[in-house]
Design an enzyme around this catalytic site. Structure first.
Site, PDB file in Angstrom:
ATOM      1  N   GLU A   1       0.850  -1.201   0.000  1.00  0.00           N
ATOM      2  CA  GLU A   1       0.000   0.000   0.000  1.00  0.00           C
ATOM      3  C   GLU A   1       0.879   1.242   0.000  1.00  0.00           C
ATOM      4  OE1 GLU A   1      -2.310  -0.231   3.608  1.00  0.00           O
ATOM      5  OE2 GLU A   1      -2.972  -2.253   3.132  1.00  0.00           O
TER       6      GLU A   1
ATOM      7  N   LYS B   1       2.342   4.520   1.449  1.00  0.00           N
ATOM      8  CA  LYS B   1       2.494   5.002   2.821  1.00  0.00           C
ATOM      9  C   LYS B   1       2.177   6.499   2.816  1.00  0.00           C
ATOM     10  CE  LYS B   1       5.559   4.631   6.786  1.00  0.00           C
ATOM     11  NZ  LYS B   1       5.600   6.009   7.239  1.00  0.00           N
TER      12      LYS B   1
ATOM     13  N   ASP C   1       1.717  10.184   3.859  1.00  0.00           N
ATOM     14  CA  ASP C   1       2.469  11.007   4.806  1.00  0.00           C
ATOM     15  C   ASP C   1       1.526  11.943   5.551  1.00  0.00           C
ATOM     16  OD1 ASP C   1       4.610  11.883   6.177  1.00  0.00           O
ATOM     17  OD2 ASP C   1       5.519  13.016   4.539  1.00  0.00           O
TER      18      ASP C   1
ATOM     19  N   TYR D   1      -7.095  -0.174   8.074  1.00  0.00           N
ATOM     20  CA  TYR D   1      -7.025  -1.189   9.120  1.00  0.00           C
ATOM     21  C   TYR D   1      -8.374  -1.296   9.786  1.00  0.00           C
ATOM     22  CZ  TYR D   1      -4.064  -3.733  12.522  1.00  0.00           C
ATOM     23  OH  TYR D   1      -3.446  -4.674  13.282  1.00  0.00           O
TER      24      TYR D   1
ATOM     25  N   LYS E   1      11.111   3.052   2.553  1.00  0.00           N
ATOM     26  CA  LYS E   1      11.114   4.514   2.589  1.00  0.00           C
ATOM     27  C   LYS E   1      11.762   5.062   1.324  1.00  0.00           C
ATOM     28  CE  LYS E   1      10.642   6.524   6.610  1.00  0.00           C
ATOM     29  NZ  LYS E   1       9.665   7.447   7.092  1.00  0.00           N
TER      30      LYS E   1
ATOM     31  N   CYS F   1      32.133  41.986   7.460  1.00  0.00           N
ATOM     32  CA  CYS F   1      30.759  41.690   7.882  1.00  0.00           C
ATOM     33  C   CYS F   1      29.781  42.351   6.903  1.00  0.00           C
ATOM     34  CB  CYS F   1      30.529  42.222   9.296  1.00  0.00           C
ATOM     35  SG  CYS F   1      28.803  42.136   9.798  1.00  0.00           S
TER      36      CYS F   1
ATOM     37  N   CYS G   1      27.921  45.324   9.292  1.00  0.00           N
ATOM     38  CA  CYS G   1      28.647  46.480   9.835  1.00  0.00           C
ATOM     39  C   CYS G   1      29.947  46.759   9.078  1.00  0.00           C
ATOM     40  CB  CYS G   1      28.915  46.281  11.322  1.00  0.00           C
ATOM     41  SG  CYS G   1      30.139  44.997  11.644  1.00  0.00           S
TER      42      CYS G   1
ATOM     43  N   CYS H   1      31.823  37.808  13.120  1.00  0.00           N
ATOM     44  CA  CYS H   1      31.919  39.254  13.166  1.00  0.00           C
ATOM     45  C   CYS H   1      32.153  39.548  14.642  1.00  0.00           C
ATOM     46  CB  CYS H   1      30.612  39.889  12.702  1.00  0.00           C
ATOM     47  SG  CYS H   1      30.473  41.617  13.165  1.00  0.00           S
TER      48      CYS H   1
ATOM     49  N   CYS I   1      27.663  45.424  16.132  1.00  0.00           N
ATOM     50  CA  CYS I   1      27.093  45.159  14.814  1.00  0.00           C
ATOM     51  C   CYS I   1      25.570  45.044  14.975  1.00  0.00           C
ATOM     52  CB  CYS I   1      27.676  43.873  14.259  1.00  0.00           C
ATOM     53  SG  CYS I   1      26.851  43.307  12.767  1.00  0.00           S
TER      54      CYS I   1
HETATM   55  S1  IVH Z   1      -0.145   0.137   8.682  1.00  0.00           S
HETATM   56  C1  IVH Z   1       1.259  -2.202  12.131  1.00  0.00           C
HETATM   57  N1  IVH Z   1      -0.602   1.278   6.367  1.00  0.00           N
HETATM   58  O1  IVH Z   1       2.906   4.796   8.820  1.00  0.00           O
HETATM   59  C2  IVH Z   1       0.617  -1.452  11.068  1.00  0.00           C
HETATM   60  N2  IVH Z   1       0.447   2.540   8.072  1.00  0.00           N
HETATM   61  O2  IVH Z   1       5.299   3.782  10.707  1.00  0.00           O
HETATM   62  C3  IVH Z   1       1.026  -0.032  11.070  1.00  0.00           C
HETATM   63  N3  IVH Z   1       0.962   4.854   7.444  1.00  0.00           N
HETATM   64  O3  IVH Z   1       1.809   4.943  12.149  1.00  0.00           O
HETATM   65  C4  IVH Z   1       0.230   0.829  10.239  1.00  0.00           C
HETATM   66  N4  IVH Z   1       0.143   4.750   5.404  1.00  0.00           N
HETATM   67  O4  IVH Z   1       0.746   6.516  10.472  1.00  0.00           O
HETATM   68  C5  IVH Z   1      -0.091   1.422   7.614  1.00  0.00           C
HETATM   69  N5  IVH Z   1      -1.076   2.195   4.296  1.00  0.00           N
HETATM   70  C6  IVH Z   1      -0.589   2.325   5.525  1.00  0.00           C
HETATM   71  C7  IVH Z   1      -0.032   3.531   5.959  1.00  0.00           C
HETATM   72  C8  IVH Z   1       0.491   3.606   7.256  1.00  0.00           C
HETATM   73  C9  IVH Z   1       0.729   5.521   6.291  1.00  0.00           C
HETATM   74  C10 IVH Z   1       1.654   5.403   8.628  1.00  0.00           C
HETATM   75  C11 IVH Z   1       0.918   5.226   9.935  1.00  0.00           C
HETATM   76  C12 IVH Z   1       1.838   4.457  10.831  1.00  0.00           C
HETATM   77  C13 IVH Z   1       3.157   4.676  10.173  1.00  0.00           C
HETATM   78  C14 IVH Z   1       4.022   3.460  10.418  1.00  0.00           C
END
Ligand code: IVH
Length: 665
Positions: free
Chosen positions: A114, A116, A118, A224, A310, A404, A407, A422, A427
């Site tokens: 999935e 992630k 932000d 979730y 990441k 500087c 000054c 400086c 100054c």
């Molecule tokens: S699953 C154990 N799915 O990433 C399962 N997290 O470091 C943990 N996050 O605290 C969460 N997108 O804030 C999951 N598709 C996604 C996510 C996701 C962003 C964030 C979430 C979590 C952090 C994990």
């Protein structure tokens, strides 16, 4: 009659919920905004006439008018875990291997991948199909209640068809264009800008007024689902079910047969993410089957059945027009890259830090070069490297400045340090920086004497050094006649200056801005030496005998007190009535040495006062409970921290017990 009104209201609500879902969750509206508003207005009017029919789950009740005054802590029955990180293919292969070792090696493992998102994670509880409570992640065990704010997010259903009890977790985020619009409005109003969409999401969720939250463009992707008897066996089924219930999920997920497929998904999104209307910082990889997840379990704070990949920080290339030099309050002169404005991860960047001249030399950074910049974890972006392929003939290495920029006096460079200084104490840039520090919150805490006013007052000649602040009252009439201020604001400023005389000695010592003497060091020095006379007279050995005081601090102090002008400055401030010795009450001691405290609930003193007492007695203050916490100081309405302390075996003490503790010796 009543029946038909109730029916009419119910049918309107159903229609509105349906169109709301089409618009906010599926992004496939069936009717125009105008038609939608007509339905909503019809409902509003009917409910106004018949308030007895208003229920909490009505679409008219998303934005409450109640201001949240207290922060309620909510315990997560199932902890909200975080994820381990991977950064490259090898680490992903290693994750796959660990999963396989954890299971029967011959077993087939499928992964769900999935995006992630932000943002900020949230947990939302439904009871009998109605949105009942929502909380932030907090420390994973206890979070803060944000129900009223979560209700304003239109893609979250207030009611679901299935009348069951369950918990949904997801990531609240702010789409990039909404974030930019918000920042543009803030800029117009002269308010502080948010560094990125994640920060503005976190800031918004903390607001106490749901009406303000409603004006911010928050959204959520859920990922979730927790609950008994849900009859789902995998993450894929979980996402499907969430969708069926009417929640918004991110449809870019994929079921992968092996880790190779996972890797190519990660690669694919590393570039595709630039086209998304929201920010993602990686990919989440989860073992699909719950049965396998259960076998794998978790280690400390993260599950063994999931990890994140990441992305590398986003970089962009832009032209460096010029390098300017900034003078700080200590006289340190640092280079700043003035860039052709460019968008990076949701905001427009026009300046970046270059740290020091050595860095310019090492990276061979020149004016008119094209440079790669990236955003680290903080607001200020940095220059990573020069794109040499775009270097033109006009490029000349930068010379190290000799004077500087403010000054114009000669700069010095110390042998051991890469920084330029400086050394002119007068100054204007330094004078301004020192006064801004002196008046700041953690120092003399003079409200109304912020950066803009200090700059103006220094330029006008009202302020040259700290004692001038305490003579400003002589110029009251003159200040009141300045265009920019009303009478009231000058009166407030002068009152705040007067009040600052009550600040304790350690704050005054910190405010002086002596090199290396930060807030913590100032506190230690004051608790060891008690008065400025004794501190002045202290020898190097005496200074260094104090915990955490080493040669650089002691040299800096000796140097400071050896200068006549500093002695005179202190005398003037003493004459103005500032504290240069500790009150018996705030003399630090080590009664609480080695003990860590967490404070919760409402006490007769403020949280800051309690913290101050703990620190002054040599204890440690922490905001979150852990096994290392020694005491939980619990006031009234202490909430879920109490339970957590009990499970962790942390001792709980009342305010009275705490005070007795301090009086004891
Ligand atoms: S699953 C154990 N799915 O990433 C399962 N997290 O470091 C943990 N996050 O605290 C969460 N997108 O804030 C999951 N598709 C996604 C996510 C996701 C962003 C964030 C979430 C979590 C952090 C994990």
């Amino acid at each position: 009659m009543t029946d038909s009104i109730a029916e009419k209201i119910e049918s309107l609500r159903e229609k509105i919920n349906h169109h709301n879902h089409r618009y906010y969750v599926l992004a496939e509206p069936e009717i125009s905004d105008y038609e939608f508003d007509k339905l909503l207005n019809e409902l509003i009017l009917l409910e106004e006439k018949h308030p007895e029919f208003i229920t909490k789950d009505s679409p008219t009740q998303r934005v409450g008018s109640d201001i949240t005054k207290t922060t309620n802590q909510i315990e997560h029955k199932t902890p909200m875990l975080s994820l381990s990180n991977t950064y490259n293919e090898d680490e992903l292969f290693a994750f796959d291997k660990r999963v396989k070792i954890g299971l029967d090696e011959t077993e087939l493992v499928e992964y769900i991948v999935e995006l992630k998102i932000d943002g900020v994670s949230a947990s939302i509880h439904y009871q009998n199909g109605l949105l009942a409570k929502a909380a932030t992640r907090g420390d994973g065990v206890v979070g803060e209640e944000i129900t009223n704010n979560i209700r304003t997010i239109r893609s979250i259903p207030l009611k679901v068809k299935e009348h069951s009890n369950f918990e949904v977790r997801g990531e609240v985020f702010m789409p990039i264009d909404g974030f930019n619009r918000l920042n543009a409005e803030r800029e117009k109003r002269g308010e502080k800008l948010f560094a990125n969409p994640r920060n503005s999401t976190a800031g918004t969720l903390k607001l106490q007024d749901p009406k303000l939250v409603d004006e911010r463009p928050l959204d959520i992707f859920t990922y979730y689902l927790l609950g008994d008897n849900l009859n789902i066996n995998s993450q894929a089924e979980s996402l499907n079910y969430l969708e069926q219930l009417g929640f918004k999920i991110n449809s870019n997920y994929k079921l992968c047969k092996n880790i190779e497929e996972v890797i190519s998904y990660c690669r694919e999104w590393e570039t595709k993410r630039d086209n998304l209307p929201y920010e993602i910082d990686g990919i989440v990889i989860k073992v699909n089957l719950f049965e396998q997840q259960k076998i794998l379990g978790s280690i400390s704070k993260s599950p063994r059945w999931a990890t994140s990949f990441k992305f590398k920080a986003k970089q962009v290339t832009t032209k460096l027009h010029k390098v300017t030099w900034q003078v700080g309050r200590t006289g340190a002169v640092t280079p700043v890259a003035e860039l052709e404005p460019i968008e990076l991860a949701g905001s427009v960047i026009s300046r970046a830090t270059l740290h020091n001249y050595d860095e310019i030399e090492r990276k061979d950074i020149r004016e008119n070069d094209f440079v790669k910049i990236e955003k680290g974890g903080d607001v200020i972006p940095k220059v990573v490297e020069v794109d040499l392929s775009q270097r033109g003939n006009d490029s000349q290495p930068l010379a190290i400045p000799t004077e500087c920029p403010i000054c114009k006096l000669e700069l010095q460079r110390t042998e051991s340090e890469v920084a330029l200084y400086c050394v002119n104490n007068f100054c204007p840039a330094q004078v301004k920086g020192r006064i801004i520090h002196f008046a700041s919150r953690g120092a003399m805490d003079i409200e109304g004497l912020g950066e803009a006013i200090v700059n103006l007052f220094v330029d006008k000649g009202y302020l040259n050094s700290f004692p001038d602040i305490y003579n400003l009252s002589d110029k009251e009439d003159e200040l009141k006649s300045l265009d920019r201020f009303g009478e009231k604001s000058i009166e407030n400023l002068l009152a705040s200056i007067e009040k600052s005389k009550e600040q304790p000695f350690h704050k005054v010592l910190f405010a002086l801005g002596i090199r290396y003497v930060g807030a913590g060091v100032a506190r230690k020095l004051v608790s060891a030496f008690k008065t400025i006379e004794k501190l002045k007279a202290a020898t190097t050995e005496e200074l260094e005998a104090v915990d955490e005081i080493g040669p650089s601090i002691s040299n800096s102090l000796t140097e400071y007190f050896s200068q006549n002008k500093n002695i005179e400055l202190i005398e003037k401030l003493q004459n103005s009535g500032l504290n240069f010795e500790t009150d018996e009450k705030e003399i630090g001691n080590s009664k609480l040495e080695g003990l860590t405290f967490v404070v919760t609930g409402s006490l007769s003193m403020s949280r800051d006062e309690a913290k101050e007492k703990i620190l002054l007695s040599g204890g440690k203050f922490s905001s979150s409970l852990s096994k290392k916490t020694n005491y939980l100081l619990a006031g009234e309405k202490a909430g879920s921290k109490l339970k957590k302390a009990e499970t962790l075996g942390v001792k709980i003490i009342s305010e009275d017990e705490f005070n007795r503790f301090l009086d004891k010796y």
